[in-house]
Design a protein around this motif. Structure first.
Motif, PDB file in Angstrom:
ATOM      1  N   ARG A 141       6.359  -7.159   0.089  1.00 26.50           N
ATOM      2  CA  ARG A 141       7.130  -7.145   1.339  1.00 26.50           C
ATOM      3  C   ARG A 141       7.929  -5.863   1.557  1.00 26.50           C
ATOM      4  O   ARG A 141       8.147  -5.455   2.696  1.00 26.50           O
ATOM      5  N   ASP A 142       8.384  -5.222   0.464  1.00 21.44           N
ATOM      6  CA  ASP A 142       9.180  -3.997   0.655  1.00 21.44           C
ATOM      7  C   ASP A 142       8.352  -2.725   0.504  1.00 21.44           C
ATOM      8  O   ASP A 142       8.890  -1.623   0.452  1.00 21.44           O
ATOM      9  N   ARG A 143       7.029  -2.876   0.405  1.00 22.14           N
ATOM     10  CA  ARG A 143       6.146  -1.694   0.323  1.00 22.14           C
ATOM     11  C   ARG A 143       5.874  -1.112   1.712  1.00 22.14           C
ATOM     12  O   ARG A 143       5.700  -1.864   2.673  1.00 22.14           O
ATOM     13  N   GLN A 144       5.771   0.205   1.771  1.00 20.20           N
ATOM     14  CA  GLN A 144       5.305   0.823   3.012  1.00 20.20           C
ATOM     15  C   GLN A 144       3.808   0.548   3.179  1.00 20.20           C
ATOM     16  O   GLN A 144       3.074   0.472   2.184  1.00 20.20           O
ATOM     17  N   ILE A 145       3.385   0.440   4.409  1.00 14.59           N
ATOM     18  CA  ILE A 145       1.980   0.133   4.708  1.00 14.59           C
ATOM     19  C   ILE A 145       1.051   1.151   4.039  1.00 14.59           C
ATOM     20  O   ILE A 145       0.003   0.812   3.499  1.00 14.59           O
ATOM     21  N   ARG A 146       1.458   2.421   4.047  1.00 14.94           N
ATOM     22  CA  ARG A 146       0.585   3.470   3.493  1.00 14.94           C
ATOM     23  C   ARG A 146       0.359   3.313   1.996  1.00 14.94           C
ATOM     24  O   ARG A 146      -0.540   3.935   1.430  1.00 14.94           O
ATOM     25  N   HIS A 147       1.203   2.532   1.324  1.00 22.93           N
ATOM     26  CA  HIS A 147       1.046   2.349  -0.112  1.00 22.93           C
ATOM     27  C   HIS A 147       0.352   1.038  -0.471  1.00 22.93           C
ATOM     28  O   HIS A 147       0.271   0.679  -1.640  1.00 22.93           O
ATOM     29  N   LEU A 148      -0.156   0.350   0.531  1.00 21.69           N
ATOM     30  CA  LEU A 148      -0.897  -0.883   0.265  1.00 21.69           C
ATOM     31  C   LEU A 148      -2.384  -0.588   0.096  1.00 21.69           C
ATOM     32  O   LEU A 148      -2.913   0.364   0.689  1.00 21.69           O
ATOM     33  N   SER A 149      -3.059  -1.430  -0.664  1.00 23.47           N
ATOM     34  CA  SER A 149      -4.522  -1.329  -0.752  1.00 23.47           C
ATOM     35  C   SER A 149      -5.131  -1.752   0.581  1.00 23.47           C
ATOM     36  O   SER A 149      -4.458  -2.363   1.437  1.00 23.47           O
TER      37      SER A 149
END
Ligand SMILES: Nc1ncnc2c1ncn2[C@@H]1O[C@H](COP(=O)(O)OP(=O)(O)OP(=O)(O)O)[C@@H](O)[C@H]1O
Length: 272
Positions: A141-149
């Motif tokens: 939930r606290d991850r930036q979208i660019r750091h998601l798989s």
């Protein structure tokens, strides 16, 4: 009722049933040539389709047959040349390519879309809790979208399309990049939406999914061919072992074939 229509030469009759959430009649679409010596592309040539409340509709067809074009027209983000499109109520659209803001976190993304839908803070929190649990991405939930798989980004893409529980949900290959558990969770979610009365249209490439739909439309040479998936068509609603094996394989083929542009490795996902 939110009605959008275009075109003077509709060849079909709009379905006026109160349960219809989208009705497309005799829709035509050609992409005009923009460069010299290139040809225009005629994609839809009288396509007709209806989605009712609580109905799960599949749209199938070979690559390039025009499924995404049709869905863009149903969603109202793409113009059509002729025919009629009528929509009733609110719409959720999950495009093939996630349209998210890379530098927002997952929570901020829910907040942004929820606010745009006119949801209260409590409604946004409730929807976020429901979807992050069902699709199992609470811990990001606290991850930036660019750091998601790619798969987790697709979970966010799907979630923000339906967090406001629209009357009509349009999904363009929604499970690209999903692992097997998430693929099954997606179908549980779809069943829940069906019982809540949402009309769902899904573009799918997986033949063995046919028995999950109430109706399947096959798009071929600009026309939609409607197939009712009845109880007496020999298809069991409980998948056989062969079906499960085939679906599992097809899902992973789908994932592998989806390209790496949207995808990050597990290692990338962990980096901030
Ligand atoms: N903006 C555009 N301009 C010109 N041609 C386009 C445009 N978008 C799509 N096309 C063409 O229209 C046809 C239908 O494309 P579309 O993406 O709708 O097919 P699709 O069935 O969704 O394909 P896929 O299964 O590969 O996702 C293709 O020939 C494609 O090249």
């Amino acid at each position: 009722m939110d009605i959008a229509s275009k075109g003077d030469d509709a060849g079909g009759t709009a379905n006026s049933s109160g349960d219809t959430v989208v009705s497309a009649n005799s829709v035509e679409k050609t992409y005009d040539s923009v460069l010299p010596f290139t040809r225009s592309v005629e994609v839809l040539d009288g396509a007709t389709l209806h989605v009712e409340r609580g109905q799960v509709v599949g749209i199938m067809g070979e690559n390039g047959s025009g499924k995404s074009t049709l869905m863009g027209i149903l969603a109202g983000v793409l113009d059509h040349d002729a025919g009629e499109v009528e929509r009733a109520g609110s719409i959720g659209w999950c495009p093939q390519e996630p349209r998210l803001y890379d530098r927002l976190t997952v929570d901020e993304t829910f907040q942004l879309f929820g606010t745009a839908y006119g949801m209260s803070d409590d409604e946004i929190v409730e929807a976020r809790a429901w979807l992050t649990e069902v699709l199992d991405f609470e811990r990001f939930r606290d991850r930036q979208i660019r750091h998601l798989s790619g798969g987790n980004r697709q979970k966010v893409n799907l979630s923000v399309a339906l967090m406001h529980e629209p009357d009509l949900l349009l999904l363009d290959e929604p499970y690209t990049g999903f692992d097997w558990e998430t693929f099954l969770a997606f179908w549980d979610l779809t069943e829940e939406l069906r019982t809540r009365g949402v009309g769902v249209a899904i573009i799918s490439h997986i033949i063995n999914e046919r028995d999950r739909f109430d109706v399947v439309y096959e798009l071929h040479e600009g026309h939609l061919h409607r197939q009712e998936i009845g109880d007496d068509d020999g298809l069991s609603s409980e998948p056989t072992d062969d079906d499960v094996a085939c679906e599992r394989t097809a899902s992973f083929i789908d994932e592998a074939g989806a390209g790496s542009g949207q995808r990050a490795t597990a290692g990338q996902e962990e980096s901030e």
